[in-house]
Design an enzyme around this catalytic site. Sequence first.
Site, PDB file in Angstrom:
ATOM      1  N   PHE A  89       4.618 -40.289  -7.477  1.00 20.34           N
ATOM      2  CA  PHE A  89       5.723 -40.706  -6.616  1.00 20.34           C
ATOM      3  C   PHE A  89       5.955 -42.220  -6.653  1.00 20.34           C
ATOM      4  CE2 PHE A  89       2.881 -37.520  -4.777  1.00 20.34           C
ATOM      5  CZ  PHE A  89       3.699 -36.398  -4.724  1.00 20.34           C
ATOM      6  N   ASP A  90       5.102 -42.956  -7.365  1.00 23.91           N
ATOM      7  CA  ASP A  90       5.066 -44.414  -7.305  1.00 23.91           C
ATOM      8  C   ASP A  90       4.756 -44.881  -5.883  1.00 23.91           C
ATOM      9  OD1 ASP A  90       5.076 -46.986  -8.275  1.00 23.91           O
ATOM     10  OD2 ASP A  90       7.230 -47.253  -8.039  1.00 23.91           O
ATOM     11  N   TYR A  91       3.795 -44.241  -5.253  1.00 26.20           N
ATOM     12  CA  TYR A  91       3.358 -44.595  -3.908  1.00 26.20           C
ATOM     13  C   TYR A  91       2.078 -45.425  -3.962  1.00 26.20           C
ATOM     14  CZ  TYR A  91       6.665 -41.529  -1.411  1.00 26.20           C
ATOM     15  OH  TYR A  91       7.793 -40.944  -0.875  1.00 26.20           O
TER      16      TYR A  91
END
Length: 723
Positions: free
Chosen positions: A302-304
């Site tokens: 998620f690119d978290y």
Amino acid sequence: MRLRCGVLLLYALLVRLAPAQTDWPVYGHDPGGMRYSPLKQIDGTNVAKLRRAWTYHTGESGRQLETTPIVAGGRMYLSTQMGRIVALAPETGKPIWTYDPKVGRSKEHRGVSYWPGDSRTPARIIVATGDARLIALDARTGQPIPAFGDNGTVNLRTGVADRFPNANYSVTSPPAIYRDLVIVGPNTQEGPSLGPSGDPRAFDVRTGKLVWRFHTVPQPGEPGNDTWGPDGWRDRSGPSLWGLINVDTERGMVFLSTGNPADSFYGGDRKGTNLYANSVIALDAATGKLRWYYQLVHHDIFDYDVPGAPALIEAVHSGRRIPAVAQITKMGLLFILDRMTGQPVFGVKEVPVPASDVPGEEAWPTQPFPLKPPPLARTSIRRDELTHRTPEAERYCRELFDQLRVGSLYTPYGTKTTLVFPGAMGGGNWGGVSFDPGLGYVFVNTSNMGAIGHMTPSPPGSPMPYRNESGYARFLDPDHYPCQQPPWGELSAVDTATGEIAWKVPLGNYEELAAQGLKDTGTPNVGGTIATAAGLVFVAATNDARLRAFASRTGKELWAGRLDATGNATPITYLGSDGQQYVVIAAGGPAHLRNVGDTSANVADTLIAFSLAGREPEAAPLVTRLSPPADRTGAVATASAQLPEGEGKPVVQRICGKCHGVGTFATNRMSREEWQAEVADMVSRGATGTTAEIRLVVDYLAKNLAGPPGTRRTPVPAKPSRR
């Protein structure tokens, strides 16, 4: 009255022992990063009288100005957009010396570090650069220290990036200082998956010699290696350590927050939870040995990445005072962990989350959610929550919404175009939190912004089989405001005695919307807060070019000072030799929040100081001049439909579309010089081609997506969370 006497007595002692300016010479005021100042000259009764005391112009443009200065030994030290190091007089802003490390191109940079020296060695300024050098300067003269490394410089790529000479490996945040050690973490590429490691390392502050290194991707035989699948650990790029690092000097512990592994959105080649990515890590500061870890996102697709520093705070729970760590995330979740064990103070529950429909991908079936506090940012969206700003905006956002796959938090980007809340910009971001030990409140600024993306097969020969075609497209209406109803940005206070939200208020305002009757919308924001013993919280960060002061107990806004441009940075406050308390903020423009309800005139190169004795005039009002509405159909269209025809288009699609898709930059308009810089950045992050092909890419972009400097419509999102 809460039992916080021990904490307050500790702070009284620290103030007594601190230098004359009553400010620790580190980012965040104290080594633990609480961002709490004991100063009380500016308080709720007089904060509205703050005026500009001085303004310093860097004279540079390019990347955003995110620096937070430090004040030590009667001088202020900061870094500029182009990586220069400047020493100023903190009472006047007058330059004392400047050192130019000649980074070569602009690179975001958040500051420098100070080592006080000893009886044999003068004080040093420690700089980690955008081109991966560690430099020691004499704090008095600004000259490199010959005995440190190779004539003052250590090449940070050596030993970690040797096999990937063209891959991105840089440092954007100031190193941490523990006794005679300099502890530094890198910013690594987002994709493809193979590249330099993101390991933190410690170097001797006198000699520059390597002292320890910790493997954020466990190697064979190390605990956690099996969380990467059969070979997912091999030559894995990252996880990055681009955020700030905090130190518990009393206990000899260093606390780091790690980013996501490469690739940001596809993890089919790294099946498992992927330790120690997306984690808070506690290490022995002297040896680098693991004390504990807590993973906040399992198998991140998620690119978290975890952007803010783990702030060292005190919590009172069940009548017991607990040394703790407060970690904000892009998801808008605040984790409060026991500092000694890493265990959640208020509990955490593993919650089932949606699966991925991307071939080869195996999303982790659960994710951790803290039981307290509740999420501090929007984590979902319903159709009835879409904007009513104008009939046109409402119609547009409803039509767009109906085309999208919409899910709850941790819904993976799928083969159908997906809307997620929050997007990769957060939620929380690298600004982190501040903490008032008297109140026991943690202060957090958050954004409510969605992102749109979908996974598509990559072109033949690409390093990854699937990529996020739309990259970091935002959920915006035709006039560039968020598609959901306000608030779009908020400031919250969390009571660490209960784990509950003490108060939450909108943060930021759009004057043009207020004039139309839509007030207190809040704005997306990037930057951090500071708290003071006088009961104030200072924050800029918002997209409306203001520095604000809030009452820390109630959240009431007490003052807003106009800036030359948006201040995507964290303020500092200190006592000058003239007896005046100053509040200073870097104001350079909204950077990667540009084009979100923003004006094209919102760019500057200023460091601005406010004080009660200030007499400089306030900045002129910004001209409201939104960019022309972009064609938002690009959010759900193919990359080829977004690029204009022209010589070199197939090469652009092949080279630039291998990782995240050309949709990430096809709506930009920039000068040839800016496109050259961006293409060079793409190459450093994994794009490959011959010299002639790279030149053709620049020619195509400069001709077909041309614009004067500073007119880009949307940021090229190499990594928006860091920018």
